[in-house]
Design a protein around this motif. Sequence first.
Motif, PDB file in Angstrom:
ATOM      1  N   THR A  26       0.757  -1.139  -0.002  1.00 26.71           N
ATOM      2  CA  THR A  26      -0.069  -0.139   0.019  1.00 26.71           C
ATOM      3  C   THR A  26       0.716   1.288  -0.046  1.00 26.71           C
ATOM      4  O   THR A  26       0.394   2.399   0.294  1.00 26.71           O
ATOM      5  CB  THR A  26      -0.848   0.069   1.240  1.00 26.71           C
ATOM      6  N   VAL A  27       2.108   1.204  -0.587  1.00 25.59           N
ATOM      7  CA  VAL A  27       2.924   2.313  -0.414  1.00 25.59           C
ATOM      8  C   VAL A  27       2.672   3.076  -1.696  1.00 25.59           C
ATOM      9  O   VAL A  27       2.004   2.566  -2.655  1.00 25.59           O
ATOM     10  CB  VAL A  27       4.284   1.810  -0.314  1.00 25.59           C
ATOM     11  N   PRO A  28       3.366   4.284  -1.843  1.00 24.65           N
ATOM     12  CA  PRO A  28       3.014   5.084  -3.167  1.00 24.65           C
ATOM     13  C   PRO A  28       3.684   4.440  -4.301  1.00 24.65           C
ATOM     14  O   PRO A  28       5.057   3.830  -3.931  1.00 24.65           O
ATOM     15  CB  PRO A  28       3.652   6.349  -2.727  1.00 24.65           C
ATOM     16  N   ASN A  29       3.203   4.166  -5.342  1.00 25.01           N
ATOM     17  CA  ASN A  29       3.936   3.614  -6.731  1.00 25.01           C
ATOM     18  C   ASN A  29       4.513   2.254  -6.081  1.00 25.01           C
ATOM     19  O   ASN A  29       5.682   1.849  -6.478  1.00 25.01           O
ATOM     20  CB  ASN A  29       5.045   4.583  -7.037  1.00 25.01           C
ATOM     21  N   PRO A  30       3.645   1.354  -5.831  1.00 22.11           N
ATOM     22  CA  PRO A  30       4.173   0.106  -5.568  1.00 22.11           C
ATOM     23  C   PRO A  30       4.467  -0.834  -6.937  1.00 22.11           C
ATOM     24  O   PRO A  30       5.113  -1.972  -6.655  1.00 22.11           O
ATOM     25  CB  PRO A  30       3.259  -0.806  -4.776  1.00 22.11           C
ATOM     26  N   GLY A  34       1.520  -3.745  -6.058  1.00 26.43           N
ATOM     27  CA  GLY A  34       0.411  -3.281  -5.426  1.00 26.43           C
ATOM     28  C   GLY A  34      -0.863  -3.954  -5.817  1.00 26.43           C
ATOM     29  O   GLY A  34      -1.913  -3.625  -5.259  1.00 26.43           O
ATOM     30  N   GLU A  35      -0.558  -4.766  -6.445  1.00 18.25           N
ATOM     31  CA  GLU A  35      -1.859  -5.948  -6.922  1.00 18.25           C
ATOM     32  C   GLU A  35      -1.786  -7.294  -5.998  1.00 18.25           C
ATOM     33  O   GLU A  35      -0.615  -7.623  -5.435  1.00 18.25           O
ATOM     34  CB  GLU A  35      -1.591  -6.404  -8.454  1.00 18.25           C
ATOM     35  N   VAL A  36      -2.752  -7.830  -5.798  1.00 23.27           N
ATOM     36  CA  VAL A  36      -3.008  -9.158  -4.829  1.00 23.27           C
ATOM     37  C   VAL A  36      -2.011  -9.850  -5.387  1.00 23.27           C
ATOM     38  O   VAL A  36      -1.972 -10.396  -6.764  1.00 23.27           O
ATOM     39  CB  VAL A  36      -4.278  -9.473  -4.735  1.00 23.27           C
ATOM     40  N   HIS A  37      -1.045 -10.811  -4.897  1.00 18.26           N
ATOM     41  CA  HIS A  37      -0.296 -11.714  -5.099  1.00 18.26           C
ATOM     42  C   HIS A  37       0.233 -12.581  -4.098  1.00 18.26           C
ATOM     43  O   HIS A  37      -0.132 -12.368  -2.986  1.00 18.26           O
ATOM     44  CB  HIS A  37       0.995 -11.080  -5.730  1.00 18.26           C
ATOM     45  N   SER A  38       0.443 -13.676  -4.376  1.00 19.55           N
ATOM     46  CA  SER A  38       1.021 -14.724  -3.280  1.00 19.55           C
ATOM     47  C   SER A  38       2.347 -14.787  -3.100  1.00 19.55           C
ATOM     48  O   SER A  38       3.104 -14.782  -4.111  1.00 19.55           O
ATOM     49  CB  SER A  38       0.308 -16.018  -3.946  1.00 19.55           C
ATOM     50  N   HIS A  39       2.590 -15.325  -1.566  1.00 21.96           N
ATOM     51  CA  HIS A  39       4.043 -15.733  -1.511  1.00 21.96           C
ATOM     52  C   HIS A  39       4.003 -17.328  -0.717  1.00 21.96           C
ATOM     53  O   HIS A  39       2.970 -17.364  -0.059  1.00 21.96           O
ATOM     54  CB  HIS A  39       4.684 -14.883  -0.696  1.00 21.96           C
ATOM     55  N   ASP A  88      -4.217  -0.282   8.919  1.00 21.10           N
ATOM     56  CA  ASP A  88      -4.131   0.531   7.741  1.00 21.10           C
ATOM     57  C   ASP A  88      -2.648   0.455   7.444  1.00 21.10           C
ATOM     58  O   ASP A  88      -2.257   1.063   6.248  1.00 21.10           O
ATOM     59  CB  ASP A  88      -4.575   1.849   7.623  1.00 21.10           C
ATOM     60  N   ALA A  89      -1.841  -0.263   8.166  1.00 24.85           N
ATOM     61  CA  ALA A  89      -0.149  -0.272   7.592  1.00 24.85           C
ATOM     62  C   ALA A  89       0.184  -1.362   6.444  1.00 24.85           C
ATOM     63  O   ALA A  89      -0.552  -2.336   6.128  1.00 24.85           O
ATOM     64  CB  ALA A  89       0.485  -0.863   8.917  1.00 24.85           C
ATOM     65  N   ASN A  90       1.124  -0.897   5.679  1.00 22.64           N
ATOM     66  CA  ASN A  90       1.593  -1.612   4.605  1.00 22.64           C
ATOM     67  C   ASN A  90       2.117  -2.843   5.216  1.00 22.64           C
ATOM     68  O   ASN A  90       2.893  -2.977   6.122  1.00 22.64           O
ATOM     69  CB  ASN A  90       2.521  -0.667   4.042  1.00 22.64           C
TER      70      ASN A  90
END
Length: 135
Positions: A26-30, A34-39, A88-90
Amino acid sequence: MTPTTHTDATRALTVRREFIAQHYLTVPNPGPEGEVHSHRFTVDVTFAGGELDEHGYLVDIDAVDAVLDDIEARYQDTLLNDHAEFGDANPSLERFAELIGDRIADGLGAAAPTRLTVRLWEDDLAWASHERALE
């Protein structure tokens, strides 16, 4: 044979767990993050201390596994951004490692180790760690 006591010795025990979870940054210009992804997260939990308990354990591996079972059940196949503890934290790798450390420290209660290190891998190349004293 009586075991020797080494007052300046440090012992360590590590337990590993893997699970899959999703997040988006959720940081600026991720960028793509910034898209949902898995790890496939791999967590290495290392306990250190100088004393062993009456059974010769630094920490009971079964107790650690039980706490890791709870952590895995909470986060496995979920979106980290949806968990209240992130607010609301990254949901960064660093923040996630610290949250796991909090859950482990709270879940074990009184134990012999004096230090806890959580190393959280998000892939084969990137990891973050959180280290703390245990009381």
